[in-house]
Design a protein around this motif. Structure first.
Motif, PDB file in Angstrom:
ATOM      1  N   PHE A   1       0.754  -1.242  -0.120  1.00 22.20           N
ATOM      2  CA  PHE A   1       0.012   0.019  -0.036  1.00 22.20           C
ATOM      3  C   PHE A   1       0.849   1.307  -0.014  1.00 22.20           C
ATOM      4  CE2 PHE A   1      -2.178   3.312   2.336  1.00 22.20           C
ATOM      5  CZ  PHE A   1      -3.385   3.412   1.553  1.00 22.20           C
ATOM      6  N   GLU A   2       0.979   1.979  -1.221  1.00 23.68           N
ATOM      7  CA  GLU A   2       1.739   3.170  -1.438  1.00 23.68           C
ATOM      8  C   GLU A   2       3.352   2.762  -0.732  1.00 23.68           C
ATOM      9  OE1 GLU A   2      -0.706   6.366   0.644  1.00 23.68           O
ATOM     10  OE2 GLU A   2      -2.343   5.899  -0.697  1.00 23.68           O
ATOM     11  N   GLY A   3       3.650   1.673  -1.213  1.00 27.64           N
ATOM     12  CA  GLY A   3       5.157   1.313  -0.965  1.00 27.64           C
ATOM     13  C   GLY A   3       5.371   0.607   0.455  1.00 27.64           C
ATOM     14  N   GLN A   4       4.344   0.501   1.080  1.00 29.39           N
ATOM     15  CA  GLN A   4       4.304  -0.089   2.352  1.00 29.39           C
ATOM     16  C   GLN A   4       3.480  -1.335   2.641  1.00 29.39           C
ATOM     17  OE1 GLN A   4       3.218   2.680   5.500  1.00 29.39           O
ATOM     18  NE2 GLN A   4       3.789   1.182   7.166  1.00 29.39           N
ATOM     19  N   ARG A   5       4.284  -2.467   2.956  1.00 34.83           N
ATOM     20  CA  ARG A   5       3.624  -3.661   3.228  1.00 34.83           C
ATOM     21  C   ARG A   5       2.461  -3.666   4.431  1.00 34.83           C
ATOM     22  NH1 ARG A   5       3.348  -7.922   0.539  1.00 34.83           N
ATOM     23  NH2 ARG A   5       5.038  -7.085  -0.655  1.00 34.83           N
ATOM     24  N   VAL A   6       1.511  -4.167   4.223  1.00 34.38           N
ATOM     25  CA  VAL A   6       0.451  -4.233   4.909  1.00 34.38           C
ATOM     26  C   VAL A   6      -0.073  -5.726   5.273  1.00 34.38           C
ATOM     27  CG1 VAL A   6      -1.977  -3.289   5.701  1.00 34.38           C
ATOM     28  CG2 VAL A   6      -0.452  -2.014   4.465  1.00 34.38           C
ATOM     29  N   PRO A   7       0.424  -6.068   6.319  1.00 35.50           N
ATOM     30  CA  PRO A   7      -0.079  -7.635   6.616  1.00 35.50           C
ATOM     31  C   PRO A   7      -1.643  -7.555   6.964  1.00 35.50           C
ATOM     32  CG  PRO A   7       1.467  -6.826   7.953  1.00 35.50           C
ATOM     33  CD  PRO A   7       1.172  -5.712   7.264  1.00 35.50           C
ATOM     34  N   LEU A   8      -2.385  -8.650   6.720  1.00 37.53           N
ATOM     35  CA  LEU A   8      -3.816  -8.643   7.120  1.00 37.53           C
ATOM     36  C   LEU A   8      -4.010  -9.428   8.400  1.00 37.53           C
ATOM     37  CD1 LEU A   8      -4.880  -9.610   3.535  1.00 37.53           C
ATOM     38  CD2 LEU A   8      -5.547  -7.711   4.789  1.00 37.53           C
ATOM     39  N   LEU A   9      -3.256 -10.011   8.938  1.00 39.25           N
ATOM     40  CA  LEU A   9      -3.345 -10.572  10.254  1.00 39.25           C
ATOM     41  C   LEU A   9      -2.156 -10.532  10.745  1.00 39.25           C
ATOM     42  CD1 LEU A   9      -2.462 -13.526   9.712  1.00 39.25           C
ATOM     43  CD2 LEU A   9      -4.749 -14.145   9.398  1.00 39.25           C
ATOM     44  N   GLY A  10      -2.149 -10.993  12.336  1.00 37.72           N
ATOM     45  CA  GLY A  10      -0.884 -11.011  13.004  1.00 37.72           C
ATOM     46  C   GLY A  10      -0.955 -12.086  14.091  1.00 37.72           C
ATOM     47  N   PRO A  11      -0.316 -12.096  15.132  1.00 34.87           N
ATOM     48  CA  PRO A  11      -0.103 -13.115  15.973  1.00 34.87           C
ATOM     49  C   PRO A  11      -1.390 -13.063  17.007  1.00 34.87           C
ATOM     50  CG  PRO A  11       1.767 -11.593  16.558  1.00 34.87           C
ATOM     51  CD  PRO A  11       1.054 -11.323  14.925  1.00 34.87           C
ATOM     52  N   GLN A  12      -1.921 -11.784  17.208  1.00 32.64           N
ATOM     53  CA  GLN A  12      -3.036 -11.904  17.889  1.00 32.64           C
ATOM     54  C   GLN A  12      -4.434 -11.757  17.218  1.00 32.64           C
ATOM     55  OE1 GLN A  12      -2.973 -12.126  21.335  1.00 32.64           O
ATOM     56  NE2 GLN A  12      -0.567 -11.863  21.437  1.00 32.64           N
ATOM     57  N   GLY A  13      -5.350 -12.135  17.996  1.00 36.69           N
ATOM     58  CA  GLY A  13      -6.543 -12.172  17.382  1.00 36.69           C
ATOM     59  C   GLY A  13      -7.085 -10.815  16.886  1.00 36.69           C
ATOM     60  N   ILE A  14      -7.079  -9.695  17.419  1.00 34.47           N
ATOM     61  CA  ILE A  14      -7.590  -8.413  16.892  1.00 34.47           C
ATOM     62  C   ILE A  14      -6.336  -7.662  16.387  1.00 34.47           C
ATOM     63  CG2 ILE A  14      -8.548  -6.100  17.985  1.00 34.47           C
ATOM     64  CD1 ILE A  14      -9.572  -7.501  20.232  1.00 34.47           C
TER      65      ILE A  14
END
Ligand SMILES: [Zn+2]
Length: 312
Positions: free
Chosen positions: A45-58
């Protein structure tokens, strides 16, 4: 000030729009189930990586300043309790548990705020470790600090055909409840399918065919039978041919796991497909998972086999 606030709101909306576009594209390529690695890597996104999920639920990616982008339910690990006991409420809404027991934990505060502002989120439902079903957009519609849980509703991406048939007149809250109910059914079906296929290591119990796309999770006792539950003891991984033959009572499985081909079919003179695909398995044993808790129940197989013998 108002200008910078407007800018923040605009950024938030643009990231969410980009996330939904990415999910639309990826489900078009991979189908409804997406690998966790793909979601964790996310999109640019505009040169930055955006993960959709992580180690926590929220989960809130760094690019967003205050509101989460997604919520995730961890997959069932067979033989262990679900790490997060997410379920559906009696009225059919998704219950999403707080992180921990503190209603004021920053993740809970952020998710509450997303609900108050009516911000759309993505819900990732873990089917088996590494495989997730993505549902979007979803909205946090309620908050129950006593139960340490939020309620979540699913909104339509585009109206499914069931809506056009049954629910076209539903609006607002009623419509979301209806779509949330359809989603619930889809989550449970997909979850059963993946758990069975995983337990059978991606192979047909009869012929060992190893093509997940051609495998089904067959119910031993059918959906709708009082004991036809979507649980592993009532499941078998079967390829399309053997699932069809099992459902049509052409192929029966004895409680001792031995395959019976119906007499008339066994006697039929026909081409190689019949000979290798069906007749050749008569008297052979099906392949089942080694751990006892993943195996089909002998009792349920016996009940099903009785139907097979009546059909023959
Ligand atoms: Zn097969």
């Amino acid at each position: 000030m108002s200008r910078s606030l407007g800018g923040t709101g605009d950024l938030d909306a643009r990231v969410r729009t980009a996330a939904f576009a990415f999910l639309t594209e990826q489900t078009g390529l991979h189908g409804d189930t997406l690998p966790r690695s793909l979601l964790a890597e996310g999109f640019l996104f505009e040169g930055q990586r955006v993960p959709l999920l992580g180690p926590q639920g929220i989960f809130k990616p760094a690019v967003l300043l205050e509101l989460p982008l997604s919520i995730t339910t961890a997959p069932i690990v067979e033989g262990r309790d679900r790490p997060y006991a997410d379920e559906f409420s009696p009225s059919g809404l998704l219950i999403y548990r707080y992180r921990g027991t503190d209603p004021q934990h920053r993740d809970n505060v952020a998710l509450r705020l997303a609900g108050q502002r009516g911000v759309p989120l993505t819900y990732f439902f873990g089917l088996v470790p590494g495989e997730y079903l993505a549902v979007w957009p979803v909205f946090v519609s309620g908050d129950d600090p006593d139960a340490l849980a939020f309620t979540v509703e699913v909104e339509a991406k585009d109206l499914p055909w069931e809506m056009a048939r049954d629910g076209a007149s539903l609006v607002g809250e009623g419509r979301r409840r209806y779509i949330t109910q359809l989603t619930r059914r889809r989550l449970h079906q997909e979850s059963f399918r993946w758990r069975v296929i995983r337990a059978y290591q991606g192979r047909c119990a009869v012929c060992r065919l190893r093509h997940t796309e051609l495998l089904d999770a067959a119910h031993i006792l059918p959906d709708g039978h009082p004991r036809g539950k979507p649980i592993l003891p009532n499941g078998l991984a079967l390829c399309r041919l053997h699932h069809g033959a099992f459902d049509a009572h052409i192929l029966g499985i004895r409680p001792d796991l031995v395959i019976d081909i119906r007499k008339d079919v066994l006697a039929e003179p026909d081409g190689p497909m019949l000979r290798h695909g069906l007749q050749g398995f008569h008297g052979q044993a099906i392949h089942v998972p080694r751990p006892a808790e993943l195996r089909p129940s002998a009792e349920l197989l016996a009940m099903r086999y009785e139907l097979f013998t009546k059909a023959g």
